[in-house]
Design a protein around this motif. Structure first.
Motif, PDB file in Angstrom:
ATOM      1  N   GLU A 804       0.858  -1.187   0.000  1.00 44.22           N
ATOM      2  CA  GLU A 804       0.000   0.000   0.000  1.00 44.22           C
ATOM      3  C   GLU A 804       0.896   1.239   0.000  1.00 44.22           C
ATOM      4  N   GLU A 805       0.984   1.936  -1.131  1.00 44.82           N
ATOM      5  CA  GLU A 805       1.891   3.067  -1.289  1.00 44.82           C
ATOM      6  C   GLU A 805       1.503   4.240  -0.392  1.00 44.82           C
ATOM      7  N   TYR A 806       0.192   4.414  -0.173  1.00 42.30           N
ATOM      8  CA  TYR A 806      -0.225   5.588   0.596  1.00 42.30           C
ATOM      9  C   TYR A 806       0.292   5.510   2.045  1.00 42.30           C
ATOM     10  N   ILE A 807       0.461   4.306   2.596  1.00 36.38           N
ATOM     11  CA  ILE A 807       0.987   4.175   3.962  1.00 36.38           C
ATOM     12  C   ILE A 807       2.453   4.607   4.001  1.00 36.38           C
ATOM     13  N   GLN A 808       3.235   4.196   2.984  1.00 40.12           N
ATOM     14  CA  GLN A 808       4.654   4.585   2.910  1.00 40.12           C
ATOM     15  C   GLN A 808       4.779   6.088   2.784  1.00 40.12           C
ATOM     16  N   ARG A 809       3.913   6.688   1.981  1.00 45.70           N
ATOM     17  CA  ARG A 809       3.971   8.136   1.802  1.00 45.70           C
ATOM     18  C   ARG A 809       3.670   8.860   3.106  1.00 45.70           C
ATOM     19  N   HIS A 810       2.643   8.369   3.802  1.00 46.49           N
ATOM     20  CA  HIS A 810       2.297   9.006   5.073  1.00 46.49           C
ATOM     21  C   HIS A 810       3.443   8.863   6.072  1.00 46.49           C
ATOM     22  N   LEU A 811       4.078   7.732   6.065  1.00 45.04           N
ATOM     23  CA  LEU A 811       5.222   7.503   6.961  1.00 45.04           C
ATOM     24  C   LEU A 811       6.358   8.478   6.652  1.00 45.04           C
ATOM     25  N   ASN A 812       6.604   8.668   5.362  1.00 43.92           N
ATOM     26  CA  ASN A 812       7.662   9.604   4.955  1.00 43.92           C
ATOM     27  C   ASN A 812       7.339  11.020   5.404  1.00 43.92           C
ATOM     28  N   ILE A 813       6.076  11.395   5.280  1.00 42.81           N
ATOM     29  CA  ILE A 813       5.664  12.740   5.688  1.00 42.81           C
ATOM     30  C   ILE A 813       5.865  12.927   7.189  1.00 42.81           C
ATOM     31  N   VAL A 814       5.436  11.906   7.967  1.00 44.89           N
ATOM     32  CA  VAL A 814       5.583  12.003   9.421  1.00 44.89           C
ATOM     33  C   VAL A 814       7.055  12.119   9.793  1.00 44.89           C
ATOM     34  N   ARG A 815       7.899  11.307   9.158  1.00 49.93           N
ATOM     35  CA  ARG A 815       9.331  11.360   9.461  1.00 49.93           C
ATOM     36  C   ARG A 815       9.941  12.714   9.092  1.00 49.93           C
ATOM     37  N   ASP A 816       9.475  13.262   7.970  1.00 52.16           N
ATOM     38  CA  ASP A 816       9.975  14.582   7.579  1.00 52.16           C
ATOM     39  C   ASP A 816       9.600  15.619   8.631  1.00 52.16           C
ATOM     40  N   LYS A 817       8.382  15.542   9.120  1.00 52.67           N
ATOM     41  CA  LYS A 817       7.910  16.537  10.067  1.00 52.67           C
ATOM     42  C   LYS A 817       8.557  16.367  11.449  1.00 52.67           C
ATOM     43  N   ILE A 818       8.933  15.109  11.765  1.00 53.58           N
ATOM     44  CA  ILE A 818       9.624  14.896  13.044  1.00 53.58           C
ATOM     45  C   ILE A 818      10.941  15.673  13.051  1.00 53.58           C
ATOM     46  N   SER A 819      11.632  15.670  11.896  1.00 56.63           N
ATOM     47  CA  SER A 819      12.932  16.353  11.803  1.00 56.63           C
ATOM     48  C   SER A 819      12.773  17.846  11.526  1.00 56.63           C
ATOM     49  N   SER A 820      11.559  18.271  11.286  1.00 53.26           N
ATOM     50  CA  SER A 820      11.327  19.687  10.976  1.00 53.26           C
ATOM     51  C   SER A 820      11.120  20.480  12.276  1.00 53.26           C
ATOM     52  N   SER A 821      11.500  21.693  12.254  1.00 53.12           N
ATOM     53  CA  SER A 821      11.413  22.503  13.472  1.00 53.12           C
ATOM     54  C   SER A 821       9.995  23.004  13.730  1.00 53.12           C
ATOM     55  N   ASN A 822       9.145  22.993  12.708  1.00 52.87           N
ATOM     56  CA  ASN A 822       7.795  23.541  12.887  1.00 52.87           C
ATOM     57  C   ASN A 822       6.736  22.443  12.837  1.00 52.87           C
ATOM     58  N   ILE A 823       7.035  21.251  13.396  1.00 45.21           N
ATOM     59  CA  ILE A 823       6.077  20.145  13.279  1.00 45.21           C
ATOM     60  C   ILE A 823       4.771  20.445  14.004  1.00 45.21           C
ATOM     61  N   VAL A 824       4.835  21.234  15.050  1.00 46.34           N
ATOM     62  CA  VAL A 824       3.601  21.477  15.788  1.00 46.34           C
ATOM     63  C   VAL A 824       2.670  22.399  15.009  1.00 46.34           C
ATOM     64  N   GLU A 825       3.299  23.316  14.255  1.00 46.72           N
ATOM     65  CA  GLU A 825       2.479  24.315  13.588  1.00 46.72           C
ATOM     66  C   GLU A 825       1.881  23.822  12.277  1.00 46.72           C
ATOM     67  N   GLN A 826       2.494  22.827  11.696  1.00 47.23           N
ATOM     68  CA  GLN A 826       2.027  22.395  10.377  1.00 47.23           C
ATOM     69  C   GLN A 826       1.408  20.994  10.460  1.00 47.23           C
TER      70      GLN A 826
END
Length: 915
Positions: A804-826
């Protein structure tokens, strides 16, 4: 011949009404069940010509199991009753009462040929009130006697007008007589005996001959001392015409029954299969028994078969004295009527003819019949008895000393007979009352014990029914039917071990295999049901299916025309996953009965199992041609049309479902499927209406509850869906799709993240591998700002569904936001939408999966009942089941929706990346 006047008619009709008014409140009992309730020839959908091809009970005359009772005109009157009142018994009983009044009035006219007006009226009144007639009048099947008697008497009255001035022949009344005889015979077989009465009337009444005079004339002619008188020649011509016409009717009748006599068992008529002299002594003894019933109708019984009258096996049996006395009395009356001239002797002779000649077909003296004694066959013979009584009363009352006493005795007889008739009618109110009254008269008849058991069985009182069936086996230990009844009742009581033992006992009583012997002549067709019932019992055990099949094949080998065996075997073969062999079995059954709607229906089910929906639909349509109200064919053909996906078939599917709910207004499945059809047509308000009706009838209707909630969620009425889902989950707390839909509404409409979380967690408790529930729980973690937990959750979900590609994409997004400084705001997902709400989470194919099970897998079976009775259970009632296999079209629809969902996810990702 004096005419009858209005006062006489009014009196007779009034007396008949007074005696039989309570018969209007009686139901269909005993033989009425086969002749009325189970007879398809009464239905308007049955072609009219079928009445002239089948016997009195609706069985084709060509079949060996046919009773060979050919009475199409009587069945036609039943059909007219059905046309006006269907199966409401009152109209049938009312018409019988009217026919009895008509017979009584015509009989009065006949009596006036031989008696004075007063004596004729007494004879007619005695006939009208005689209790022996309750079986013919109150029992609906007795209409055969009533109708036949009307034309019987009319034919005789017509013939009395065939003598013209100077002893000339008037041919019109003779032609009318022949026609009326044919009509009487088409009402009941004994109608043909009126020809014999006409012959006696012609020789001894119209021509005035006596037996000595006939002998003298014949002797002179044979010695050449004289010629045949012209009047005698005229008589001979008339008799030849009558006899030739009779012979023609007999030939036609023999052709109709295809030169085959019906098959009766020794239980129906024990004397018929007894050796000489037992057979002759018993049959002759039955004559005084019938005479005694006419003389003293105090103890009447609806069934005189089996052990009611023990066989006379010796010349020393005291009952032979009754036979001897009867024949002496009958002989004395015969000699008086034939030897002496005068009105009195003529009256006695005609009375004897009316008593004896119509009784000959039922006497067993020339060919066996299916009963020992039957009160209804005394309907016409009682006319001669009534004339004899009235004539005797006339002779006694003429003596001044006995005149007052004769009137007192006559009044008492008429009054007591009328009371007895009125009381006897109540015995025919129901099968239970009828057979219980019979048991008071005779406790040695196993059939009566069986019939009381059947009546209790129909009321679901199996414990009491069992006692009567067991008593039947004690009264008649070799009665196969009684042991079958015991087995069936044990089965109804879920005592399968005892049921099998009883069926095995019945089977052991069946005739053993004799090479080259034709079983049909030795076995009652209903007794062969022991193989069917035993097979139906043991096939509940999956390890004994082959054993059950062997029993079906054994029954077929014993009677190749045993239709029920093919039907039951076809059902078993489907269960054994042998649809091709099942198809062969049903095709064989259809060769025996092509007008059986149930068989076409069953064949349709076989075609469904063979993945041949087009052929299945053809067979459903054939069943509906034969029976437009065939409920199962209406329901399942509509589902088949609906499942086909063809838009052009939807109107017909809707029409059939509407017809179905008209026949079964209390079945929620009909309304539910109408709702599903409306959903397919995007008629949301109509779909809502049908779903609500289904739920009203069945509050815990799983599929209706879910699909109504789904309908609300798809039409932007999510908050209306919530209470429906609460109700669904109250009945079915483990309903996964309901929990997913509820979680979605709580998340997106109510903003109740905690409530949604509980729904998804409950899903995973029941099914840890549920991808949809797991993924949506990941979304909940994100909404709770726990991105690390959301990440772990998505990793676990991806392990469950790595493709299921959509699960991998969502995982990538979450991981990107974990490393991002504005994860709470976005936020990852806009407006708190859970993943796949429109696409993945609750794909609309759930509607397809949760539909009422469309595949009809149950066959109509007609075995394991008293003889044969249908168990037309609603197919597809288990709404909890989901379709195990999706069609190609459904898979394509799912894929399309999946692609659309992924596109929406890509749009979400683009928005996020842009931000």
């Amino acid at each position: 011949m004096a005419d009858i006047n209005l006062k006489e008619v009014t009196l007779i009709v009034g007396v008949v009404t007074a005696c039989y008014w309570n018969s209007l409140f009686c139901g269909f009992v005993f033989d009425d069940v086969s002749a009325i309730l189970d007879n398809k020839d009464l239905h308007p959908s049955t072609p009219l010509k079928t009445l002239f091809q089948n016997d009195f009970w609706g069985t084709p005359m060509s079949e060996e199991r046919s009773h060979k009772s050919y009475r199409p005109l009587t069945v036609l009157t039943f059909r007219l009753n059905y046309l006006f009142s269907e199966l409401k018994p009152m109209s049938y009983h009312l018409l019988n009462m009217i026919f009895h009044a008509v017979v009584s009035v015509i009989f009065l006219k006949v009596c006036k040929l031989f008696l004075d007006s007063r004596s004729s009226m007494i004879a007619s009144l005695l006939f009208a009130v005689h209790p022996i007639h309750t079986e013919a009048v109150t029992g609906v099947v007795g209409r055969a006697e009533l109708l036949s008697s009307i034309f019987f008497l009319a034919a005789f009255l017509s013939y009395t007008k065939s003598k013209g001035p100077d002893n000339s022949i008037v041919w019109t009344p003779i032609a009318l007589t022949v026609f009326l005889v044919a009509v009487a015979t088409l009402c009941k077989e004994q109608g043909i005996t009126v020809v014999g009465i006409c012959c006696v009337y012609e020789v001894f009444i119209a021509q005035g001959y006596t037996l000595p005079l006939l002998c003298t004339t014949a002797g002179q002619f044979l010695r050449g001392k004289g010629s045949i008188p012209f009047s005698m020649l005229q008589t001979l011509i008339k008799l030849i015409v009558l006899m030739f016409s009779t012979l023609l009717l007999v030939v036609i009748r023999v052709q109709v029954i295809q030169s085959q006599l019906p098959v009766f068992t020794r239980f129906d008529n024990p004397a018929a299969v007894s050796p000489t002299p037992t057979r002759q002594l018993t049959f002759n003894y039955l004559l005084p028994v019938n005479a005694w019933l006419l003389l003293n109708p105090s103890e009447l019984c609806c069934d005189w078969t089996m052990g009611t009258i023990p066989l006379i096996e010796s010349f020393l049996d005291i009952r032979n004295l009754a036979t001897f006395t009867f024949f002496c009395f009958l002989g004395a009356l015969g000699v008086f009527g034939l030897r002496y001239p005068g009105d009195s002797s003529k009256t006695v002779l005609m009375a004897l003819c009316l008593m004896a000649l119509p009784f000959i077909p039922a006497s067993n003296l020339f060919f066996p019949v299916g009963f020992v004694v039957a009160e209804r066959v005394l309907y016409v013979p009682s006319m001669g008895f009534c004339i004899l009584v009235a004539h005797g009363w006339q002779r006694i009352s003429n003596k001044s000393v006995l005149k007052k006493l004769s009137w007192i005795c006559l009044s008492m007889v008429l009054f007591t007979h009328a009371l007895k008739t009125l009381h006897r009618n109540w015995d025919w109110e129901s099968e239970y009352t009828l057979f219980m009254s019979a048991l008071k008269v005779n406790k040695n008849n196993a059939k009566l014990w069986n019939n009381v058991g059947h009546a209790l069985e129909n009321e679901k009182n199996f414990e009491r029914a069992l006692k009567y069936f067991l008593q039947a086996t004690h009264v008649q230990p070799d009665d196969i039917g009684a042991h079958m009844n015991v087995g069936r009742t044990y089965k109804n009581l879920n005592r399968t071990k005892e049921a099998e033992e009883s069926y095995m006992m019945a089977k052991s009583l069946m005739p053993q295999i004799i090479p080259g012997k034709k079983y049909a002549a030795r076995i009652a067709p209903n007794h062969l049901n022991v193989y069917i019932n035993l097979a139906n019992l043991i096939r509940a055990n999956e390890s004994r299916l082959e054993e059950a099949d062997q029993l079906y094949r054994q029954a077929i080998s014993m009677r190749p025309d045993f239709k029920q065996a093919y039907i039951s075997r076809g059902e078993l073969l489907l269960k054994m996953n042998k649809p091709l062999k099942a198809k062969e079995a049903y095709l064989k059954a259809l060769e025996l009965d092509r007008n059986n709607a149930d068989l076409w229906y069953n064949l349709a089910i076989v075609h469904i199992e063979l993945k041949e929906p087009t052929e299945a639909l053809k067979n459903f349509n054939r069943a509906l041609e034969l029976n437009p109200k065939h409920k199962l064919a209406l329901f399942n053909s509509a589902i088949l049309m609906q499942e086909s996906g063809e838009v052009k078939l939807r109107p017909e599917a809707r029409k059939r479902l509407l017809s179905y709910i008209n026949e079964e207004p209390q079945d929620a499945n009909g309304y539910f499927n109408l709702g599903m059809l409306a959903m397919d047509d995007k008629k949301d308000s109509e779909a809502e209406m049908w779903m609500k009706k289904a739920i009203k009838l069945q509050a815990d209707f799983r599929s209706a509850l879910f699909n109504l909630a789904l309908l609300y969620s798809q039409t932007a009425k999510e908050l209306m869906a919530l209470p429906i889902l609460e109700e669904l989950l109250r009945y079915y707390p483990d309903h996964i799709k309901g929990l997913i839909l509820k979680g979605d509404i709580l998340m997106n409409q109510k903003k109740d993240i905690l409530g949604a979380k509980k729904c998804f967690e409950k899903i995973l408790e029941m099914d840890p591998s549920n991808v949809q529930g797991k993924h949506n729980l990941c979304v909940v973690y994100f909404e709770e700002k726990d991105l690390l937990k959301a990440e772990r959750c998505l990793v676990e979900t991806l392990a469950l569904a790595p493709h299921e590609e959509y699960i991998q994409r969502h995982l990538n997004i979450v991981r990107d936001k974990i490393s991002s400084s504005n994860i709470v705001e976005q936020p990852i997902f806009p407006a708190g939408k859970t993943s796949g709400v429109e696409g993945d989470k609750i794909p609309t194919e759930n509607v397809k999966e949760i539909r009422n099970e469309p595949r009809p897998t149950q066959i109509i079976n007609t075995s394991d009942n008293k003889s044969q009775s249908k168990s037309n259970k609603q197919l597809g009632k288990n709404t909890d089941k989901e379709t195990p296999h999706k069609t190609t079209k459904e898979i394509k629809e799912i894929e399309k929706k999946r692609v659309a969902a992924l596109k929406r996810l890509e749009e979400i990702e683009r928005i996020l990346n842009g931000e």
